[in-house]
Design a protein around this motif. Structure first.
Motif, PDB file in Angstrom:
ATOM      1  N   ILE A  61       0.808  -1.183  -0.071  1.00  0.00           N
ATOM      2  CA  ILE A  61       0.114   0.012  -0.008  1.00  0.00           C
ATOM      3  C   ILE A  61       0.706   1.295   0.014  1.00  0.00           C
ATOM      4  O   ILE A  61       0.693   2.039  -0.763  1.00  0.00           O
ATOM      5  N   PHE A  62       1.995   1.129   0.769  1.00  0.00           N
ATOM      6  CA  PHE A  62       2.754   2.563   0.889  1.00  0.00           C
ATOM      7  C   PHE A  62       3.643   2.598  -0.461  1.00  0.00           C
ATOM      8  O   PHE A  62       3.603   3.908  -1.004  1.00  0.00           O
ATOM      9  N   LEU A  63       4.094   1.531  -0.971  1.00  0.00           N
ATOM     10  CA  LEU A  63       4.705   1.868  -2.311  1.00  0.00           C
ATOM     11  C   LEU A  63       3.771   2.287  -3.435  1.00  0.00           C
ATOM     12  O   LEU A  63       4.152   3.217  -4.324  1.00  0.00           O
ATOM     13  N   LEU A  64       2.633   1.642  -3.440  1.00  0.00           N
ATOM     14  CA  LEU A  64       1.705   2.179  -4.320  1.00  0.00           C
ATOM     15  C   LEU A  64       1.336   3.814  -4.159  1.00  0.00           C
ATOM     16  O   LEU A  64       1.149   4.415  -5.021  1.00  0.00           O
ATOM     17  N   LEU A  65       1.364   4.007  -3.025  1.00  0.00           N
ATOM     18  CA  LEU A  65       0.919   5.648  -2.742  1.00  0.00           C
ATOM     19  C   LEU A  65       2.252   6.323  -3.138  1.00  0.00           C
ATOM     20  O   LEU A  65       2.087   7.406  -3.692  1.00  0.00           O
ATOM     21  N   PHE A  66       3.491   5.670  -2.939  1.00  0.00           N
ATOM     22  CA  PHE A  66       4.692   6.456  -3.287  1.00  0.00           C
ATOM     23  C   PHE A  66       4.604   6.658  -4.871  1.00  0.00           C
ATOM     24  O   PHE A  66       4.811   7.777  -5.264  1.00  0.00           O
ATOM     25  N   ILE A  67       4.285   5.534  -5.399  1.00  0.00           N
ATOM     26  CA  ILE A  67       4.126   5.850  -7.154  1.00  0.00           C
ATOM     27  C   ILE A  67       2.873   6.790  -7.505  1.00  0.00           C
ATOM     28  O   ILE A  67       3.502   7.694  -8.359  1.00  0.00           O
ATOM     29  N   LEU A  68       1.699   6.724  -6.708  1.00  0.00           N
ATOM     30  CA  LEU A  68       0.750   7.715  -7.155  1.00  0.00           C
ATOM     31  C   LEU A  68       1.330   9.135  -6.856  1.00  0.00           C
ATOM     32  O   LEU A  68       1.399  10.013  -7.782  1.00  0.00           O
TER      33      LEU A  68
END
Length: 266
Positions: A61-68
């Protein structure tokens, strides 16, 4: 390829049609049973505790937020709007929390393996070390040797229960079936995805070109690094998503064929 290639035939007898049907049903049940047995012995079911799975989901979840966040900041630059200075710490925080959550997943998985498989598989356990922090393939998968042994034992026991362990011809037949089916399904599912890539490549090229021509001079060093890291993580996630959605069955079939080869060499 003949449709009934992988339905074993029997010798003609008085009731050959009935025997052939019976044998075919047994074949299909055996193939289905082996695949179901493999699905019972996955990395999350055997090598990861509930806390390890929770940590993995948190990291994703945190890595996806980072990408977004990275791509949102990039779009701001393309619109000639300078991102706020506090975006840098946010990039770092999201990435570090995500990354170390994945690392924690590895630690918790290793603890779970040590507690549950100490007697039988201890000699295969890859102990977590500082070096694994820099090997993305090792953070979670460093005990895949143990998982493979668990799967081999499970498949062997299933074959034994069905009286197939002593017949190398049947095992060779199953190896050929799973290998060919894996290739057939992979080719079938890859075609639409390949077409999608071909159609989207011009759009991606235009996006990169506009990034360089219009706003690259305004991109800070932190955002530049974040964009590179974000692209790398995104490619990794896309590959995992494809493996999970499109290629899970062919990958599992190929893996099952490898397990059967190992069993056949016992």
């Amino acid at each position: 390829m003949p449709k009934d290639k992988y339905i074993r035939q029997v010798k003609n007898q008085e009731n050959s049609m009935k025997d052939e049907l019976k044998n075919s049903v047994k074949d299909q049940l055996l193939k289905k049973g082996l695949y179901e047995e493999l699905k019972k012995n996955t990395i999350r079911k055997k090598l990861m505790s509930r806390w390890a799975i929770t940590s993995e989901v948190t990291g994703i979840i945190f890595l996806l937020l980072f990408i977004l966040f990275v791509f949102y900041s990039t779009s701001m630059i393309l619109e000639e709007t300078e991102p706020p200075k506090y975006y840098g710490p946010i990039f770092a925080a999201l990435f570090l929390v995500g990354y170390f959550s994945i690392v924690t997943t590895g630690l918790l998985s290793d603890k779970h393996v040590k507690r549950n498989y100490k007697d039988r598989y201890e000699f295969l356990r890859h102990k977590f070390s500082f070096k694994t922090l820099f090997k993305s393939t090792s953070i979670i998968n460093f005990n895949m040797g143990i998982l493979y042994s668990i799967q081999c034992d499970a498949i062997f026991d299933y074959l034994k229960q069905n009286g197939k362990t002593g017949d190398t011809k049947i095992i060779d037949y199953l190896i050929e079936y799973y290998t060919d089916e894996s290739e057939r399904i992979r080719k079938k599912r890859w075609i639409p995805f390949a077409i999608l890539i071909a159609l989207s490549l011009p759009t991606w090229t235009l996006f990169i070109r506009s990034l360089f021509e219009e706003g690259w001079s305004n991109v800070g060093f932190v955002l530049f690094l974040s964009l590179l890291v974000g692209l790398t993580i995104m490619v990794t996630f896309i590959k995992r998503i494809l493996d999970a959605l499109l290629f899970k069955v062919p990958n599992d079939y190929l893996h099952l064929a490898n397990i059967l080869r190992t069993i056949n060499s016992f």
